[in-house]
Design a protein around this motif. Structure first.
Motif, mmCIF file in Angstrom:
data_model
loop_
_atom_site.group_PDB
_atom_site.id
_atom_site.type_symbol
_atom_site.label_atom_id
_atom_site.label_comp_id
_atom_site.label_asym_id
_atom_site.label_seq_id
_atom_site.Cartn_x
_atom_site.Cartn_y
_atom_site.Cartn_z
ATOM 1 N N ALA A 128 0.849 -1.196 0.000
ATOM 2 C CA ALA A 128 0.000 0.000 0.000
ATOM 3 C C ALA A 128 0.883 1.244 0.000
ATOM 4 O O ALA A 128 1.133 1.855 1.039
ATOM 5 C CB ALA A 128 -0.926 -0.007 1.218
ATOM 6 N N VAL A 129 1.344 1.634 -1.179
ATOM 7 C CA VAL A 129 2.376 2.662 -1.283
ATOM 8 C C VAL A 129 1.937 3.757 -2.253
ATOM 9 O O VAL A 129 0.907 3.665 -2.921
ATOM 10 C CB VAL A 129 3.696 2.040 -1.781
ATOM 11 C CG1 VAL A 129 4.191 0.984 -0.802
ATOM 12 C CG2 VAL A 129 3.533 1.442 -3.181
ATOM 13 N N SER A 130 2.788 4.787 -2.340
ATOM 14 C CA SER A 130 2.637 5.829 -3.352
ATOM 15 C C SER A 130 3.899 5.849 -4.213
ATOM 16 O O SER A 130 4.355 4.798 -4.652
ATOM 17 C CB SER A 130 2.341 7.176 -2.691
ATOM 18 O OG SER A 130 1.007 7.197 -2.206
ATOM 19 N N GLN A 131 4.510 7.020 -4.406
ATOM 20 C CA GLN A 131 5.660 7.114 -5.308
ATOM 21 C C GLN A 131 6.902 6.454 -4.714
ATOM 22 O O GLN A 131 7.025 6.270 -3.505
ATOM 23 C CB GLN A 131 5.964 8.583 -5.622
ATOM 24 C CG GLN A 131 4.927 9.278 -6.477
ATOM 25 C CD GLN A 131 3.813 9.913 -5.680
ATOM 26 O OE1 GLN A 131 3.658 9.670 -4.481
ATOM 27 N NE2 GLN A 131 3.022 10.743 -6.341
ATOM 28 N N ALA A 132 7.852 6.115 -5.616
ATOM 29 C CA ALA A 132 9.198 5.662 -5.245
ATOM 30 C C ALA A 132 9.180 4.409 -4.380
ATOM 31 O O ALA A 132 9.955 4.274 -3.432
ATOM 32 C CB ALA A 132 9.965 6.781 -4.531
ATOM 33 N N ALA A 133 8.312 3.468 -4.721
ATOM 34 C CA ALA A 133 8.219 2.216 -3.967
ATOM 35 C C ALA A 133 7.993 1.058 -4.936
ATOM 36 O O ALA A 133 6.933 0.429 -4.943
ATOM 37 C CB ALA A 133 7.096 2.306 -2.937
ATOM 38 N N PRO A 134 8.985 0.736 -5.769
ATOM 39 C CA PRO A 134 8.768 -0.212 -6.861
ATOM 40 C C PRO A 134 8.743 -1.675 -6.423
ATOM 41 O O PRO A 134 9.394 -2.078 -5.459
ATOM 42 C CB PRO A 134 9.972 0.050 -7.772
ATOM 43 C CG PRO A 134 11.051 0.518 -6.831
ATOM 44 C CD PRO A 134 10.334 1.337 -5.789
ATOM 45 N N LEU A 135 7.991 -2.454 -7.188
ATOM 46 C CA LEU A 135 8.042 -3.908 -7.136
ATOM 47 C C LEU A 135 8.651 -4.387 -8.449
ATOM 48 O O LEU A 135 8.188 -4.006 -9.530
ATOM 49 C CB LEU A 135 6.642 -4.505 -6.975
ATOM 50 C CG LEU A 135 5.883 -4.174 -5.693
ATOM 51 C CD1 LEU A 135 4.469 -4.745 -5.761
ATOM 52 C CD2 LEU A 135 6.613 -4.699 -4.462
ATOM 53 N N ARG A 136 9.671 -5.271 -8.363
ATOM 54 C CA ARG A 136 10.338 -5.776 -9.568
ATOM 55 C C ARG A 136 10.710 -7.248 -9.407
ATOM 56 O O ARG A 136 11.075 -7.700 -8.330
ATOM 57 C CB ARG A 136 11.630 -4.992 -9.851
ATOM 58 C CG ARG A 136 11.427 -3.555 -10.325
ATOM 59 C CD ARG A 136 12.759 -2.938 -10.675
ATOM 60 N NE ARG A 136 12.661 -1.547 -11.091
ATOM 61 C CZ ARG A 136 12.539 -1.135 -12.348
ATOM 62 N NH1 ARG A 136 12.491 -2.028 -13.312
ATOM 63 N NH2 ARG A 136 12.478 0.147 -12.639
ATOM 64 N N ARG A 137 10.635 -7.963 -10.513
ATOM 65 C CA ARG A 137 11.101 -9.359 -10.630
ATOM 66 C C ARG A 137 10.546 -10.228 -9.493
ATOM 67 O O ARG A 137 11.285 -10.879 -8.745
ATOM 68 C CB ARG A 137 12.624 -9.423 -10.674
ATOM 69 C CG ARG A 137 13.170 -10.680 -11.386
ATOM 70 C CD ARG A 137 14.674 -10.638 -11.589
ATOM 71 N NE ARG A 137 15.103 -11.673 -12.515
ATOM 72 C CZ ARG A 137 15.718 -12.801 -12.162
ATOM 73 N NH1 ARG A 137 15.997 -13.039 -10.899
ATOM 74 N NH2 ARG A 137 16.083 -13.679 -13.079
#
Length: 736
Positions: free
Chosen positions: A211-220
């Protein structure tokens, strides 16, 4: 390694060279060295001296004016790289990680893992103590299974070390790795920034909450069950302003919930999506909903079937012997879906003997020496107070940050990072950039400056930026820069950028929080226009620059300005500055997204510009300014009134007579004001049925530049092959 034998090549090396060279001279290929001739092409027509067809390539050796200069420059740089490495000793592998990096294995007890994790990060879960903390951490997990509950707070990154995403698994009834709303009783997720999770599988019974906003990526990631991107039901506020995910497989449904907007790239959505408010862009993501094109206050969905050109973010792996490798995925064209196995896509594997692991205590000169020696550099978590710009001048060089490693700009006004011109394949990844307080009399220029304007770059080896998060202010009100990111070179790709002039900052001792309205207080210092000075977030001068997941907010002039040709933006989110006036901002014609009137070709999908003029009435003429030309394509563009005074008078505008005076501005779309907060132009300035059908067709087919400019080459391939082999021979001589 002996240096004594560097004066000449061995007979075996020469024989190998000739064996590889002769087939090329007779029209053969060397598939391991260069892309095949029929590789997908996604970039534009180069200079006319370059051959345009395979037949032209065969004549290239006999043509004196053939453009071989880039190949020669690349050869010279490769020779310099080889010479510099001769004089270096290998870096340690495994590296000596600082305390800001914690490495766990499956033999570690779950309770012990959680104890270490929360002892280090407990205060980063509280938005009061964590929001502007100086702490930074990365938690690395070796291949294996884990049953843990890890709540990810500010400036925390959780990374798997497997070569495949499936190698590190979080399982069972525990939630695994997750991020709740930072302030469920106030701002919800609106301030849930600066954290990340990469390279693992989660089989948690309840799915994954992020439950995030900017600058909090999910990858791979492989998420077996549901992915929830909100935290509604936990407190009275569940607002969220995300977000970014790329290279995922999600087995359950993706629930956007209260998310205002979100960008999704190369994600396999097995059970589809639900929820969400305003602007959602999907690129190369099977299972995504169909595009929707509605005017007014409706959710917009832009679904582009293929990702035209991308390389995935570099990542770190470990082998059974405990040795680390930096994996650098290579560029691919027209991709669909995720690449979670190392064998799914081409990759360059670099052992950590060739990677310098930097600490925040390192002098800037020491890090620069390692870069000059052609090493890749990993920045461990911390705050690096630079005294000079870090300069990347080697082809293919990677600068990778862990745990939101933060580079603070030098006080002399120079950038944090400068990429030299005519240097292809550079990768900047996983870094925060902070503007410092400049020395007296200094006017800062930028935080990143990429290349030179005369450098067209290379379409088959572009520069790439991943997860770059810039902040002007927040820590110090006197912080200042000019433009956060200047891209001068062509063929540069951005993959998740948040360029932020802070609208709020850390409270000083004894300071009372500021006012957001006559009746509502902030929890922070409220930034004024005399503080955290910065004119622009992004300026693009290079041609063929691509942006995926671009967010630019609160700058004092135009937020983003595009001067280069054939630019493409897939998702754009922008809040205009809160603290300006009609005279200082609106009357000067500033906008959220501006394409220079000289540009002939530009494309965007999913552009949202929002207003919250906190202090006084401000009426901005238009959210987006572009040339009114048939080759300028804008899909699902909208403006939104959030709060405050005034608003935005139109969605898009253009200059009817080609002049730059505001009185010539032609406005399209209705105002976004408190009484009617949203308007949308689904097809930008396109009005004819043929134009609209062309736009929809492009989204479905994800056109490459074979459709746009014709299939071309950026340089003579046959000589380039020869140069590549010659450089390998000579570098081998240096190492022999």
């Amino acid at each position: 390694m002996s240096v004594a034998g560097t004066a000449g090549a061995s007979p075996q090396v020469v024989l190998l060279f000739l064996q590889l060279l002769l087939p090329l001279l007779s029209g053969g290929t060397a598939e391991n060295l260069v892309a095949p001739a029929d590789a997908a092409l996604t970039q534009p027509k180069p200079a006319k001296s370059t051959p345009q067809t395979e037949e032209d390539e065969e004549q290239c050796l006999a043509v004196e004016d053939c453009d071989d200069e880039p190949a020669l420059q690349l050869l010279q740089k490769q020779l310099a790289l080889g010479r510099s490495r001769v004089s270096l000793e290998n870096e340690p592998n495994p590296p000596e990680w600082p305390p800001s990096v914690q490495v766990f294995g499956p033999s570690n007890d779950s309770k012990d893992i959680e104890k270490v994790f929360y002892n280090l990060t407990a205060d980063l879960l509280d938005h009061h103590t964590g929001h502007f903390s100086s702490k930074r951490f990365a938690f690395l997990f070796k291949p294996g299974q884990y049953k843990v509950n890890l709540t990810v707070g500010y400036y925390v990154q959780v990374l798997g070390l497997g070569v495949d995403a499936e190698d590190v698994v979080f399982e069972g009834s525990q939630p695994g790795v997750w991020a709740p709303a930072a302030d469920p009783w106030g701002a919800g997720s609106l301030d849930t920034f600066w954290r990340g999770a990469e390279n693992f599988r989660t089989d948690a019974d309840g799915g994954m909450r992020w439950a995030v906003s900017q600058a909090a990526p999910l990858r791979r990631l492989h998420i077996k069950n549901q992915l929830r991107l909100h935290h509604c039901g936990f407190g009275p506020s569940c607002m969220a302003s995300g977000g970014f995910m790329a290279n995922l497989v999600v087995g359950g449904k993706v629930d956007f919930g209260s998310q205002q907007q979100w960008f999704t790239r190369n994600v396999e959505l097995k059970q589809g999506v639900e929820g969400g408010a305003w602007n959602f862009v999907f690129v190369g993501s099977p299972g995504a909903p169909a595009s929707s094109f509605q005017k007014g206050d409706h959710k917009a969905i832009s679904n582009i079937s293929r990702t035209p050109v991308i390389a995935e973010k570099p990542f770190i792996t470990i082998d059974p012997d405990g040795r680390y490798t930096l994996q650098i995925p290579k560029v691919q064209n027209n991709t669909v879906g995720a690449t979670l196995r190392l064998t799914d896509a081409p990759v360059q594997s670099v052992p950590f003997e060739e990677v310098y692991v930097a600490r925040e205590s390192d002098a800037t000169a020491k890090i620069q020496d390692k870069l000059d020696a052609a090493l890749h550099v990993v920045l461990t978590p911390g705050i690096y107070n630079l005294t000079k710009s870090l300069v990347l001048s080697q082809p293919g060089q990677t600068l990778l940050g862990l745990g939101m490693a933060t580079l603070m700009s030098p006080s002399d006004g120079s950038p944090c990072v400068r990429v030299a011109g005519n240097v292809p394949g550079v990768r900047l990844a996983g870094m925060m950039l902070g503007a410092s307080v400049p020395a007296a009399g200094i006017k800062p220029g930028s935080l990143i400056e990429w290349g030179t304007i005369v450098d067209e770059g290379q379409f088959d080896d572009p520069g790439l930026l991943f997860d770059i998060f810039a902040r002007v202010g927040g820590d110090a009100a006197e912080a200042e820069t000019g433009t956060v990111l200047k891209i001068n070179s062509g063929n540069v790709i951005g993959d998740h950028l948040w360029l932020w002039r802070a609208d709020h900052a850390k409270l000083k001792p004894g300071e009372a929080p500021g006012w957001l309205s006559p009746t509502k207080r902030s929890q922070y210092h409220v930034v004024q226009s005399s503080e955290a000075k910065a004119q622009h977030g992004l300026e693009v001068f290079g041609n063929d620059v691509v942006m995926y997941g671009l967010q630019v907010e609160h700058f004092l002039q135009d937020q983003t300005i595009w001067y280069g040709e054939r630019g493409r933006t897939f998702f754009y989110q922008c809040e205009l500055p809160y603290d300006v006036t009609q005279t200082s901002f609106a009357d000067k014609g500033y906008a959220g997204y501006k394409v220079n009137d000289s540009v002939m070709n530009h494309t965007t999908y999913g552009v949202g510009v929002y207003s919250f003029f906190r202090d006084v009435q401000v009426l901005v003429p238009t959210a987006v300014v572009v040339p009114n030309k048939p080759t300028v394509h804008m899909v699902n563009v909208f403006s939104r009134f959030l709060d405050g005074y005034g608003g935005i008078q139109s969605v898009m505008g253009y200059f009817g007579d080609g002049l730059s005076g505001q009185h010539d501005l032609v406005k399209e779309g209705t105002p976004a004001l408190k009484s009617s907060p949203t308007d949308r132009l689904p097809f930008g300035l396109a009005s004819e049925g043929r134009e609209i059908q062309d736009l929809i067709s492009e989204m479905n087919q994800s056109r490459s530049n074979e459709d746009r400019s014709g299939a071309v080459r950026s340089m003579c391939l046959l000589p380039r092959k020869v140069w590549a082999l010659l450089s390998c021979l000579l570098c081998s001589c240096l190492w022999y």
